[in-house]
Design a protein around this motif. Structure first.
Motif: not given
Length: 128
Positions: A52-60, A121-126
């Motif tokens: 809940t505390a994470l601040l992920p990018p909008d798509d994540a 999603l993370v793998k795609e971003k990387l």
């Protein structure tokens, strides 16, 4: 995981695998219920708080929220199952416990699905 010591999460390929592992441990009855309530509940609450505390990018963000929601449901389901085990009179019967496991098993599936989607999603971003 706390609820299934000695079992690797990657070995749980289906809800039947998860149910089997739960049934094996639940034969201990109230003792396993106390383990879930005493040793595992805090870890689940901590996981929910951290997600809940994470601040992920909008798509994540929707995927992280889905993980947090599933973890919260997992905690609720585990508590329900633990309460059932602690209140057992007589021997544990797997068939009778199926419905008591339902929330926990469903939440596990939802968490695992959201985790896989976030990983993708993370793998795609990387670029992997």
């Amino acid at each position: 995981t706390c609820a299934l010591p000695g079992t690797r999460p990657s070995d749980l390929k289906s809800d039947a695998d998860l149910r089997s592992e739960l049934h094996n441990r639940a034969a201990a009855g109230a003792r396993y219920g106390q383990h879930l309530q005493g040793k595992c509940a805090g870890g689940i609450r901590e996981l929910v708080a951290r997600l809940t505390a994470l601040l992920p990018p909008d798509d994540a963000a929707p995927k992280v929220k889905a993980m947090a929601d599933a973890a919260s449901k997992l905690g609720t389901g585990a508590s329900r199952y633990a309460t059932y085990l602690e209140g057992l009179e007589g021997a544990y019967a797997a068939s009778a416990a199926e419905s008591e496991q339902e929330d926990m098993v469903r939440a596990w599936y939802e968490f695992r699905t959201a985790h896989a989607e976030l990983n993708k999603l993370v793998k795609e971003k990387l670029g992997r």
